[in-house]
Design an enzyme around this catalytic site. Structure first.
Site, PDB file in Angstrom:
ATOM      1  N   GLU A  52      -7.895  -2.785  -0.601  1.00  0.00           N
ATOM      2  CA  GLU A  52      -9.110  -2.063  -1.017  1.00  0.00           C
ATOM      3  C   GLU A  52      -9.370  -2.205  -2.515  1.00  0.00           C
ATOM      4  O   GLU A  52     -10.517  -2.160  -2.956  1.00  0.00           O
ATOM      5  CB  GLU A  52      -9.031  -0.589  -0.625  1.00  0.00           C
ATOM      6  CG  GLU A  52      -9.157  -0.320   0.873  1.00  0.00           C
ATOM      7  CD  GLU A  52      -7.824  -0.413   1.604  1.00  0.00           C
ATOM      8  OE1 GLU A  52      -6.806  -0.808   0.976  1.00  0.00           O
ATOM      9  OE2 GLU A  52      -7.800  -0.095   2.817  1.00  0.00           O
ATOM     10  N   PHE A 114      -3.896  13.795   9.419  1.00  0.00           N
ATOM     11  CA  PHE A 114      -3.444  12.415   9.258  1.00  0.00           C
ATOM     12  C   PHE A 114      -4.450  11.629   8.413  1.00  0.00           C
ATOM     13  O   PHE A 114      -5.651  11.661   8.675  1.00  0.00           O
ATOM     14  CB  PHE A 114      -3.272  11.744  10.628  1.00  0.00           C
ATOM     15  CG  PHE A 114      -2.878  10.293  10.510  1.00  0.00           C
ATOM     16  CD1 PHE A 114      -1.659   9.919   9.955  1.00  0.00           C
ATOM     17  CD2 PHE A 114      -3.753   9.288  10.922  1.00  0.00           C
ATOM     18  CE1 PHE A 114      -1.314   8.587   9.817  1.00  0.00           C
ATOM     19  CE2 PHE A 114      -3.418   7.950  10.789  1.00  0.00           C
ATOM     20  CZ  PHE A 114      -2.195   7.594  10.239  1.00  0.00           C
ATOM     21  N   GLN A 115      -3.964  10.957   7.404  1.00  0.00           N
ATOM     22  CA  GLN A 115      -4.777  10.155   6.479  1.00  0.00           C
ATOM     23  C   GLN A 115      -5.874  10.970   5.803  1.00  0.00           C
ATOM     24  O   GLN A 115      -6.971  10.474   5.552  1.00  0.00           O
ATOM     25  CB  GLN A 115      -5.372   8.920   7.183  1.00  0.00           C
ATOM     26  CG  GLN A 115      -4.287   7.919   7.525  1.00  0.00           C
ATOM     27  CD  GLN A 115      -4.816   6.561   7.924  1.00  0.00           C
ATOM     28  OE1 GLN A 115      -5.883   6.439   8.501  1.00  0.00           O
ATOM     29  NE2 GLN A 115      -4.045   5.524   7.616  1.00  0.00           N
ATOM     30  N   LYS A 164     -15.821  11.886   9.672  1.00  0.00           N
ATOM     31  CA  LYS A 164     -15.937  11.060  10.883  1.00  0.00           C
ATOM     32  C   LYS A 164     -16.947  11.646  11.875  1.00  0.00           C
ATOM     33  O   LYS A 164     -17.730  10.899  12.488  1.00  0.00           O
ATOM     34  CB  LYS A 164     -14.559  10.928  11.546  1.00  0.00           C
ATOM     35  CG  LYS A 164     -14.548   9.929  12.694  1.00  0.00           C
ATOM     36  CD  LYS A 164     -13.145   9.643  13.194  1.00  0.00           C
ATOM     37  CE  LYS A 164     -13.166   8.549  14.261  1.00  0.00           C
ATOM     38  NZ  LYS A 164     -11.810   8.184  14.712  1.00  0.00           N
ATOM     39  N   MET A 480       0.882  -9.871 -23.432  1.00  0.00           N
ATOM     40  CA  MET A 480       0.339  -8.945 -24.415  1.00  0.00           C
ATOM     41  C   MET A 480       1.363  -7.863 -24.764  1.00  0.00           C
ATOM     42  O   MET A 480       1.489  -7.458 -25.923  1.00  0.00           O
ATOM     43  CB  MET A 480      -0.949  -8.303 -23.881  1.00  0.00           C
ATOM     44  CG  MET A 480      -1.653  -7.414 -24.884  1.00  0.00           C
ATOM     45  SD  MET A 480      -2.032  -8.307 -26.406  1.00  0.00           S
ATOM     46  CE  MET A 480      -3.741  -8.770 -26.106  1.00  0.00           C
TER      47      MET A 480
END
Ligand SMILES: Cc1ncc(C[n+]2csc(CCOP(=O)(O)OP(=O)(O)O)c2C)c(N)n1
Ligand SMILES: [Mg+2]
Length: 581
Positions: A52, A114-115, A164, A480
């Protein structure tokens, strides 16, 4: 005309209506209802990325290359939290993206389902605005509002988190929806009194500088800027976010200011008596120690975001407005003033500045052992590929070399992570840029460290037919950070060695494993031929492993927290300001 459909169908329909053609994302449980109608859309292409974070940076690259809003999509919980870094990145660099996330069903919100992650709460401080949608009926209006907010005023990321059940429920779709944004009215027209004040200061000044930031390109005001600069004869500096907004080849261009800016640009700011700051925010990487920044300068500060004005440095003339309008008005008033015989005299100033330019050009060290200087790779890329390509950098030394040694002539042609400094930006952002502008050549200039954070998107590029080119500047180190260890930590190289000698991973083999072409270049005499070969391959992505000297350093440098006056153009080499004056 209304139509019955699910919230998910309404979402896809709304995306089509606002003109979305590309969405970068990964499906999962909570967002799954949205993926079903997406499957049928002939207008919206969904690009299945591999992480993602890649979706978010791709949306940023797409947005910056096209000027449109970039879109990314993820599921709830870990899908959404993987978007946090690119959202923060977009916030810091004012990039218009809309992130759409699925959320657990409304009755489960707040139950540690969940999630479940409170992504609107998490992203509150790093979004321009965000929404949690729990009613199907609200989806079209919210999408319209999200795109409007992301792309108007000061651009930025907007999150739309949709439960959802809202995606599954039936609703009545109609378009256009009525937006409900009573408090949102960005001021774009500058106040004429402020413009007059600014003009007066510009004519009186002996040492003015146009200090140009990323906002000028975002306002599409490059042409107006060139007009203003040429009309007035005022020197220009372009920040990291503004590279290309004023052509590098223009004689009035002094270079990039800041920690790794040119002596001429840093010197111009420090010795100025008037900074005309346009779409820029006096970032610490530009000002150095704030108390000693441009000590004798009055400040005209124009920005579309009133919160930026006088945030770090007091503005004598604050101007709230869109940079294109502001610069356009300045051109008009300065032309009138000139026609009436009032014009600033900056000839002594130019004498001093041209002296800086001649005495302290950008330079670098070459190596007797035949090894490759990274800066040379940039110079050759610039010469062979030219200014019409997009260059997309990662974060680190290679980013600074790309900013310094590639010549930018076109606004927006350098895309990088300026404010956040996000390693891993380059590959997915280059992918997004190329998908938005398939006609353009897109080169990513990446570090060997950065590349290992997001190179999985090479799979996406190879599968989706996105032939970007990637120059990995392989110095075997988190260069760097190593440079700071060299300078400030007594050469104690704690955890910056990426163990290049073992060639793990082998970038050529890695490229091949991803269905890309892999090339390697280790000697200066092979650089041109390698770049040319990469330029000839246009059907698949190309990765070039440029194996460069590990000790190359980025100069000039203003050490963090110190004064710009203490800039070094090489190790222990300071310009002599006094003698020139
Ligand atoms: C996500 C992230 N983690 C850590 C850092 C700190 N950091 C800045 S530059 C850099 C080194 C980058 O190494 P590489 O990609 O090889 O670039 P180089 O400097 O060698 O050109 C690191 C670790 C960062 N900017 N971003
Ligand atoms: Mg490196």
């Amino acid at each position: 005309m209304t139509e019955q459909m699910t919230g998910a169908q309404a979402l896809v329909r709304a995306l089509e209506h606002v003109g979305v053609d590309t969405v970068f994302g990964i499906p999962g449980g909570a967002v799954l209802p949205a993926y079903d109608p997406l499957y049928d859309s002939v207008k919206v292409r969904h690009v299945l990325v591999r992480h993602e974070q890649g979706a978010g940076h791709a949306a940023e690259g797409y947005a910056q290359a096209t000027g449109k809003v970039g879109v990314c999509m993820a599921t709830s919980g870990p899908g959404a939290t993987n978007l946090v870094t690119p959202i923060a990145d977009a916030y810091m660099d004012s990039v218009p993206i809309v992130a759409i996330t699925g959320q657990v069903p409304t009755p489960l919100i707040g139950t540690d389902a969940f999630q479940e992650a409170d992504i609107s709460g998490i992203t509150m401080p790093i979004t321009k605005h965000n929404f949690l949608v729990t009613e199907a009926a609200d989806i079209p209006r919210t999408i319209a509002e999200a795109f409007h907010i992301a792309s108007t005023g000061r651009p930025g990321p907007v999150l739309v988190d949709i439960a959802k059940d809202a995606l599954q429920d039936m609703m009545e779709f109609s378009w256009p929806p009525v937006m409900q944004l009573p408090g949102y009215r960005p001021v774009t027209r500058p106040h004429s009194k402020q413009i007059r004040e600014a003009a007066k200061l510009m004519i009186e000044a002996k040492r003015p500088v146009l200090y140009v930031g990323g906002g000028v390109h975002k306002a599409h005001a490059s042409a107006e800027l060139i007009e203003l600069a040429e009309l007035t004869g005022i020197p220009v500096v372009t920040t990291l976010m503004a590279r290309g907004t004023f052509p590098d080849s223009h004689p009035q261009h002094m270079g990039m200011p800041g920690m790794h800016g040119s002596v001429s640009a840093v010197g111009a700011l420090q010795r100025s008596d008037l900074l005309i700051a346009l779409g820029t925010r006096f970032d610490d990487r530009v000002t150095g120690q704030l108390s000693s920044f441009a000590p004798n300068a009055k400040i005209i500060h124009a920005d579309i975001d009133p919160a930026e004005i006088s945030k770090n440095r007091h503005a004598d003339v604050p101007i709230v407005g869109d940079c294109r309008e502001v610069i356009g008005d300045l051109v008009t008033i300065m032309r009138n003033e000139r026609d009436e015989g009032r014009k600033g005299d900056y000839s002594e100033w130019w004498q001093l500045l041209n002296g800086y330019k001649q005495t302290y050009p950008l330079g670098y060290e070459s190596y007797d052992d035949g090894s490759l200087a990274p800066q040379y790779v940039m110079e050759r890329l610039s010469a062979i590929v030219g200014p019409d390509a997009f260059y997309v950098a990662g974060v680190g030394q290679h980013q600074m070399w790309a900013a310094q040694f590639i010549g930018y002539e076109n606004p927006g042609s350098f895309i990088n992570s300026g404010g956040a400094g996000t390693m891993g930006f380059a590959v997915p952002a280059a992918m997004g840029a190329k998908m938005g502008r398939p006609d353009a050549t897109v080169w990513a200039v990446d570090g060997d460290g950065c590349f290992q954070m997001t190179n999985q998107e090479l799979a996406t590029c190879a599968i989706e037919g996105v032939p970007i080119k990637i120059a990995v500047i392989n110095n075997g180190n988190l260069g760097m950070v190593r440079q700071w260890q060299t300078l400030f930590y007594d050469e104690r190289y704690s955890n910056t060695d990426l163990q290049r000698v073992k060639r793990i991973p082998d970038f050529v083999k890695l490229a091949e494993a991803y269905g890309c072409v892999g090339l390697r270049c280790e000697r200066p005499e092979d650089v041109d031929a390698t770049i040319q070969k990469a330029m000839e391959i246009n059907d698949v992505p190309v990765v070039v492993d440029f194996v460069v000297h590990q000790d190359a350093m980025v100069w000039p440098m203003v050490a963090a927290g110190t004064s710009n006056d203490d800039i070094k153009y090489a190790r222990d080499m300071a310009p002599k300001w006094e003698n020139e004056e």
